[in-house]
Scaffold this active site. Structure first.
Site, PDB file in Angstrom:
ATOM      1  N   LYS A 106     -49.293  78.543 -28.105  1.00  0.00           N
ATOM      2  CA  LYS A 106     -49.426  77.213 -27.496  1.00  0.00           C
ATOM      3  C   LYS A 106     -48.160  76.893 -26.693  1.00  0.00           C
ATOM      4  CE  LYS A 106     -48.528  72.963 -28.243  1.00  0.00           C
ATOM      5  NZ  LYS A 106     -48.378  72.514 -26.845  1.00  0.00           N
ATOM      6  N   CYS A 121     -31.085  74.675 -23.860  1.00  0.00           N
ATOM      7  CA  CYS A 121     -30.716  74.391 -25.247  1.00  0.00           C
ATOM      8  C   CYS A 121     -29.245  74.699 -25.512  1.00  0.00           C
ATOM      9  CB  CYS A 121     -31.603  75.169 -26.195  1.00  0.00           C
ATOM     10  SG  CYS A 121     -31.641  76.913 -25.809  1.00  0.00           S
ATOM     11  N   GLU A 131     -28.278  65.346 -28.525  1.00  0.00           N
ATOM     12  CA  GLU A 131     -28.608  66.153 -27.347  1.00  0.00           C
ATOM     13  C   GLU A 131     -29.311  65.261 -26.319  1.00  0.00           C
ATOM     14  OE1 GLU A 131     -32.035  68.739 -27.871  1.00  0.00           O
ATOM     15  OE2 GLU A 131     -30.968  70.377 -26.916  1.00  0.00           O
ATOM     16  N   GLU A 171     -36.291  77.479 -33.444  1.00  0.00           N
ATOM     17  CA  GLU A 171     -35.223  77.440 -32.434  1.00  0.00           C
ATOM     18  C   GLU A 171     -35.178  76.014 -31.914  1.00  0.00           C
ATOM     19  OE1 GLU A 171     -33.138  79.743 -31.518  1.00  0.00           O
ATOM     20  OE2 GLU A 171     -34.013  81.366 -32.681  1.00  0.00           O
TER      21      GLU A 171
HETATM   22  P1  NAD Z   1     -40.806  69.404 -28.131  1.00  0.00           P
HETATM   23  O1  NAD Z   1     -40.385  69.535 -29.542  1.00  0.00           O
HETATM   24  O2  NAD Z   1     -41.180  68.076 -27.626  1.00  0.00           O
HETATM   25  O3  NAD Z   1     -42.056  70.329 -27.817  1.00  0.00           O
HETATM   26  C1  NAD Z   1     -42.014  71.731 -28.011  1.00  0.00           C
HETATM   27  C2  NAD Z   1     -43.417  72.234 -28.248  1.00  0.00           C
HETATM   28  O4  NAD Z   1     -43.881  71.698 -29.471  1.00  0.00           O
HETATM   29  C3  NAD Z   1     -44.437  71.816 -27.182  1.00  0.00           C
HETATM   30  O5  NAD Z   1     -45.339  72.872 -26.985  1.00  0.00           O
HETATM   31  C4  NAD Z   1     -45.146  70.637 -27.845  1.00  0.00           C
HETATM   32  O6  NAD Z   1     -46.450  70.430 -27.384  1.00  0.00           O
HETATM   33  C5  NAD Z   1     -45.162  71.095 -29.300  1.00  0.00           C
HETATM   34  N1  NAD Z   1     -45.289  70.039 -30.294  1.00  0.00           N
HETATM   35  C6  NAD Z   1     -44.946  68.736 -30.187  1.00  0.00           C
HETATM   36  N2  NAD Z   1     -45.237  68.082 -31.343  1.00  0.00           N
HETATM   37  C7  NAD Z   1     -45.748  69.007 -32.198  1.00  0.00           C
HETATM   38  C8  NAD Z   1     -46.210  68.967 -33.538  1.00  0.00           C
HETATM   39  N3  NAD Z   1     -46.207  67.834 -34.249  1.00  0.00           N
HETATM   40  N4  NAD Z   1     -46.664  70.091 -34.105  1.00  0.00           N
HETATM   41  C9  NAD Z   1     -46.648  71.254 -33.416  1.00  0.00           C
HETATM   42  N5  NAD Z   1     -46.228  71.364 -32.132  1.00  0.00           N
HETATM   43  C10 NAD Z   1     -45.775  70.249 -31.533  1.00  0.00           C
HETATM   44  O7  NAD Z   1     -39.619  70.039 -27.270  1.00  0.00           O
HETATM   45  P2  NAD Z   1     -39.537  70.160 -25.698  1.00  0.00           P
HETATM   46  O8  NAD Z   1     -39.238  68.788 -25.166  1.00  0.00           O
HETATM   47  O9  NAD Z   1     -40.706  70.897 -25.160  1.00  0.00           O
HETATM   48  O10 NAD Z   1     -38.270  71.119 -25.517  1.00  0.00           O
HETATM   49  C11 NAD Z   1     -36.981  70.643 -25.512  1.00  0.00           C
HETATM   50  C12 NAD Z   1     -36.285  70.977 -26.812  1.00  0.00           C
HETATM   51  O11 NAD Z   1     -36.373  72.365 -27.056  1.00  0.00           O
HETATM   52  C13 NAD Z   1     -34.809  70.670 -26.769  1.00  0.00           C
HETATM   53  O12 NAD Z   1     -34.414  70.042 -27.958  1.00  0.00           O
HETATM   54  C14 NAD Z   1     -34.164  72.046 -26.668  1.00  0.00           C
HETATM   55  O13 NAD Z   1     -32.852  72.101 -27.166  1.00  0.00           O
HETATM   56  C15 NAD Z   1     -35.110  72.877 -27.440  1.00  0.00           C
HETATM   57  N6  NAD Z   1     -34.988  74.287 -27.057  1.00  0.00           N
HETATM   58  C16 NAD Z   1     -34.354  75.140 -27.916  1.00  0.00           C
HETATM   59  C17 NAD Z   1     -34.173  76.478 -27.569  1.00  0.00           C
HETATM   60  C18 NAD Z   1     -33.449  77.420 -28.494  1.00  0.00           C
HETATM   61  O14 NAD Z   1     -33.396  78.612 -28.207  1.00  0.00           O
HETATM   62  N7  NAD Z   1     -32.878  76.966 -29.595  1.00  0.00           N
HETATM   63  C19 NAD Z   1     -34.671  76.932 -26.353  1.00  0.00           C
HETATM   64  C20 NAD Z   1     -35.320  76.041 -25.509  1.00  0.00           C
HETATM   65  C21 NAD Z   1     -35.476  74.724 -25.874  1.00  0.00           C
END
Ligand code: NAD
Length: 497
Positions: free
Chosen positions: A174, A283, A384, A249
């Site tokens: 997903k 990130c 962040e 992550e």
């Molecule tokens: P997000 O948590 O809003 O969404 C990430 C994914 O999770 C999306 O596909 C979303 O649809 C899904 N999601 C949302 N709610 C969910 C739930 N309740 N159950 C299951 N899935 C759910 O994050 P984002 O805004 O897409 O990404 C930004 C974040 O990602 C930042 O905090 C960034 O630091 C982090 N990030 C971390 C890394 C790493 O390597 N550590 C890499 C990239 C991004």
């Protein structure tokens, strides 16, 4: 619109007839429409993945066969690289050239895991008994939910799909609802490469709608998630009742430490890149500058001068250095973050507002922003923003630099600049973050592990650990000369008649 859900080897439309519009962060124009899965579609995808795994149709392939499959996918990704990069840059608004680098990294990721799989071997351990063969074998963990973010849509997914396939898992992928196009393309290639039916499934839709089943259903063995901290916590709670393996992550608020004895030209240049590349939507962005007091004025004034000159622009703008934020809601959260910083007393030196250039006003462009005079108790230092916001703190000693760098709930990455390599090594050792760059900031390679300490997550992606996440380890003890255990004293004297 062609059907965009991939379930049990077939492309399907949403069974609820729901459609999602993808809008360009650059100008708000309609990029494409995709299907939004219903609960019934998610159910079917989990079902297909479970059945394919339990049938052994893929897990019975040899490591070599699965590695060759992943190698074929790498070839197909290379063939379609330009097309995929265009889709990524349309969805994210990032510069086309940056998207092309990302797709090259995706190919490198698939090649890395294919090579790792080729080398994989079970092994025998010596248990000190001549009549016993003790074999340690790796088996696929089972059915995995692979959930990705929008900032590096295909790359973050590649870090999961490639090892899951090499390991022999079945999965439901997903991607973020904001950036689905490259994941759809990847699944077409996974199909073209000859992956057995039901092994690879694609579900599209908001996490709040489709995420629950994907992370709580008892038929899922593992969830690999990249995204925000609060989503990670929700997933952890949902996965607990069935003790799923979790690879998380999450976010970062990454310290970038500059000592007075550093190569300041290189340090300043990397500080600007580390904080403002991709408008801070990284990130591992080095958004928390920690600089030795004696060079503070020199470093900060030069960063501010450069921040003012960073060129913003759309995907096709060859002169642009960075692009827009991903969406209106993210833009608003970055605006609020800046307002909080100002309210708590951080000194705004540059930026802090929307870009007002005429060609950018329909997009989510935010100016590179620097806050000086920051202290660790501030929200803007601890949280962040995932936007182009750098905070600046000062230190007077090596010990203080380490303490500041560790004063965070996160632990994803950090940087240290000094010409004294022994001092830099001590600081690198003292920092509790998953990646530390010494006299550099930002590069990574698939051969080296990636992941966070503390609340930046658990588990590791890439390297060899990134494959281990998808494996169960089984110990098979074979007694080649069976005998009685000697514990039970049978009154009959014992021989079986
Ligand atoms: P997000 O948590 O809003 O969404 C990430 C994914 O999770 C999306 O596909 C979303 O649809 C899904 N999601 C949302 N709610 C969910 C739930 N309740 N159950 C299951 N899935 C759910 O994050 P984002 O805004 O897409 O990404 C930004 C974040 O990602 C930042 O905090 C960034 O630091 C982090 N990030 C971390 C890394 C790493 O390597 N550590 C890499 C990239 C991004």
């Amino acid at each position: 619109m062609a059907a965009t859900l991939f379930i049990d080897g077939k492309w399907r439309a949403s069974s609820a007839g729901r459609i999602h519009e993808v809008r360009s962060p650059h100008d708000g124009s309609l990029v494409t429409t995709v299907d939004e899965a219903s609960a019934a579609d998610v159910e079917d995808a989990i079902d297909a993945a479970r059945k394919s795994f339990d049938s052994g149709v893929f897990a019975c392939w040899s490591w070599r066969e699965r590695s060759e499959l992943v190698g074929r996918i790498a070839d197909l990704l290379e063939r379609d690289a330009k097309l995929i990069a265009k889709k990524e840059s349309d969805d994210t608004g990032k510069r086309l050239i940056e998207a092309e680098y990302d797709v090259a990294d995706v190919v490198a990721t698939f090649r890395h895991f294919a090579a790792l799989g080729e080398k994989h071997d079970d092994h025998i351990v010596d248990v000190g008994l001549a009549h016993v063969t003790s074999r340690i074998v790796s088996e696929p963990i089972g059915v995995c939910s692979l959930i990705g973010p929008w900032n590096y849509p295909l790359l973050q997914i590649a870090w999961k799909v490639a090892p899951a396939l090499v390991a022999g898992c079945s999965f439901i992928l997903k991607p973020s609802e904001l950036t689905p196009e490259s994941a759809i393309h990847l699944m077409q290639l996974v199909e073209e490469a000859g992956t057995p039916l039901g092994v690879a499934n694609l579900i599209l839709g908001p996490g709040s709608v489709v995420g629950y089943a994907l992370t709580t259903d008892p038929r899922i063995d593992m969830v690999s998630f990249t995204g925000g901290l609060s989503t990670g916590k929700t997933i952890m709670v949902g996965a607990a009742p069935t003790i799923k393996r979790l690879a998380l992550e999450l976010g970062g608020k990454n310290p970038h430490i500059i000592f007075a004895d550093a190569d300041l030209e290189a340090a300043i240049d990397n500080a600007v890149t580390g904080a403002f590349l991709h408008s801070g939507q990284v990130c591992s962005a080095g958004t928390r500058l920690i600089v030795e007091r004696s060079v503070h004025d020199q470093v900060v004034s030069e960063i501010v001068r450069r921040a003012k000159e960073i060129r913003l622009g759309g995907p096709e703008d060859l002169s642009a250095e960075t692009g827009p934020l991903i969406s209106q809601s993210h833009f608003k959260s970055v605006e609020n973050y800046v307002a909080k910083g100002v309210a708590e007393g951080a000194r705004l030196l540059v930026g802090g507002v929307r870009a007002n250039r005429e060609d950018l006003v329909n997009g989510w462009y935010f100016l590179p922003t620097v806050f000086d005079g920051c202290t660790t108790d501030m929200y803007c230092v601890q949280e962040e923003s995932f936007g182009p916001i750098m905070t600046v703190e000062v230190f007077d000693s090596e010990r203080e630099a380490i303490a500041l760098g560790n004063d965070t709930i996160f632990g994803l990455s950090g940087g240290v600049w000094s010409r004294d390599l022994e001092k830099a090594a001590r600081v690198a050792a003292g920092l509790r973050h998953g990646t530390i760059w010494v006299n550099d900031y930002g590069p990574y390679r698939p051969a080296a592990e990636w992941g966070g300490y503390k609340q930046s997550g658990n588990g590791r992606e890439l390297g060899s650990h990134g494959l281990s996440e998808y494996l169960e380890i089984k110990h098979i003890w074979t007694n080649n000369s069976p005998s009685k255990s000697g514990w039970f004293h049978d009154s009959s004297g014992g021989d079986v008649q």
